[in-house]
Write an enzyme that holds these catalytic residues in place. Sequence first.
Site, mmCIF file in Angstrom:
data_model
loop_
_atom_site.group_PDB
_atom_site.id
_atom_site.type_symbol
_atom_site.label_atom_id
_atom_site.label_comp_id
_atom_site.label_asym_id
_atom_site.label_seq_id
_atom_site.Cartn_x
_atom_site.Cartn_y
_atom_site.Cartn_z
ATOM 1 N N VAL A 68 0.840 -1.203 0.000
ATOM 2 C CA VAL A 68 0.000 0.000 0.000
ATOM 3 C C VAL A 68 0.876 1.255 0.000
ATOM 4 O O VAL A 68 0.560 2.237 -0.679
ATOM 5 C CB VAL A 68 -0.996 -0.015 1.179
ATOM 6 C CG1 VAL A 68 -1.750 1.297 1.283
ATOM 7 C CG2 VAL A 68 -1.977 -1.175 1.023
ATOM 8 N N ALA A 107 2.019 1.678 -3.539
ATOM 9 C CA ALA A 107 0.904 2.136 -4.374
ATOM 10 C C ALA A 107 0.584 3.606 -4.109
ATOM 11 O O ALA A 107 0.376 4.390 -5.040
ATOM 12 C CB ALA A 107 -0.333 1.276 -4.130
ATOM 13 N N GLU A 108 0.558 4.003 -2.835
ATOM 14 C CA GLU A 108 0.238 5.399 -2.519
ATOM 15 C C GLU A 108 1.321 6.334 -3.036
ATOM 16 O O GLU A 108 1.027 7.427 -3.522
ATOM 17 C CB GLU A 108 0.036 5.604 -1.017
ATOM 18 C CG GLU A 108 -0.344 7.033 -0.703
ATOM 19 C CD GLU A 108 -1.208 7.192 0.531
ATOM 20 O OE1 GLU A 108 -1.505 8.351 0.853
ATOM 21 O OE2 GLU A 108 -1.582 6.192 1.146
ATOM 22 N N THR A 109 2.556 5.911 -2.958
ATOM 23 C CA THR A 109 3.654 6.727 -3.490
ATOM 24 C C THR A 109 3.467 6.964 -4.982
ATOM 25 O O THR A 109 3.552 8.101 -5.457
ATOM 26 C CB THR A 109 5.001 6.034 -3.218
ATOM 27 O OG1 THR A 109 5.199 5.949 -1.804
ATOM 28 C CG2 THR A 109 6.151 6.781 -3.864
ATOM 29 N N SER A 116 0.298 9.103 -5.746
ATOM 30 C CA SER A 116 0.479 10.479 -5.284
ATOM 31 C C SER A 116 1.414 11.248 -6.211
ATOM 32 O O SER A 116 1.167 12.422 -6.513
ATOM 33 C CB SER A 116 1.033 10.497 -3.856
ATOM 34 O OG SER A 116 0.080 9.972 -2.959
#
Length: 150
Positions: free
Chosen positions: A66, A69-71, A74
């Site tokens: 996660v 994925a968020e990196t 974003s």
Amino acid sequence: MSETGAGAGAQMDVEQYVAMMPQGMGGLNEKMGVELVEISTERVVATMPVEGNTQPYGLLHGGASVVLAETLGSIGSALHAHPDRVAVGVDINATHHRSATSGTVTGVATPAHLGRTSATWDVVITDERGKRVCTSRITCSLVPRERVGL
């Protein structure tokens, strides 16, 4: 942000992009060994080692997936929002398909929606064999830069 090409989807220099960030890749990404490979407004790619990012059974921690994925989502959202808006994550989900116990995983983010006030990215994380480890989706709100004090 200078691009090496012209128009939407133009690839950017990774080192130059990271140098522009106030804290580089950020402490968490550095601790986890996340390395940007490719960035553009249409695709963001990074790798992360499994070693050091495992849960007690020696499997890649779902939270590590996660984070990757968020990196990616974003960064893609920030590129889309630049220069007038800032991307702020508001939702993320992840489905873990199989485990990884060694090597490196690669995340590839592609846009599902690029709007004026929000951006949504689909992220696929694979192992070294190309097998899907995780599928994630992240949505960022794109807020005016002055509203967040930047």
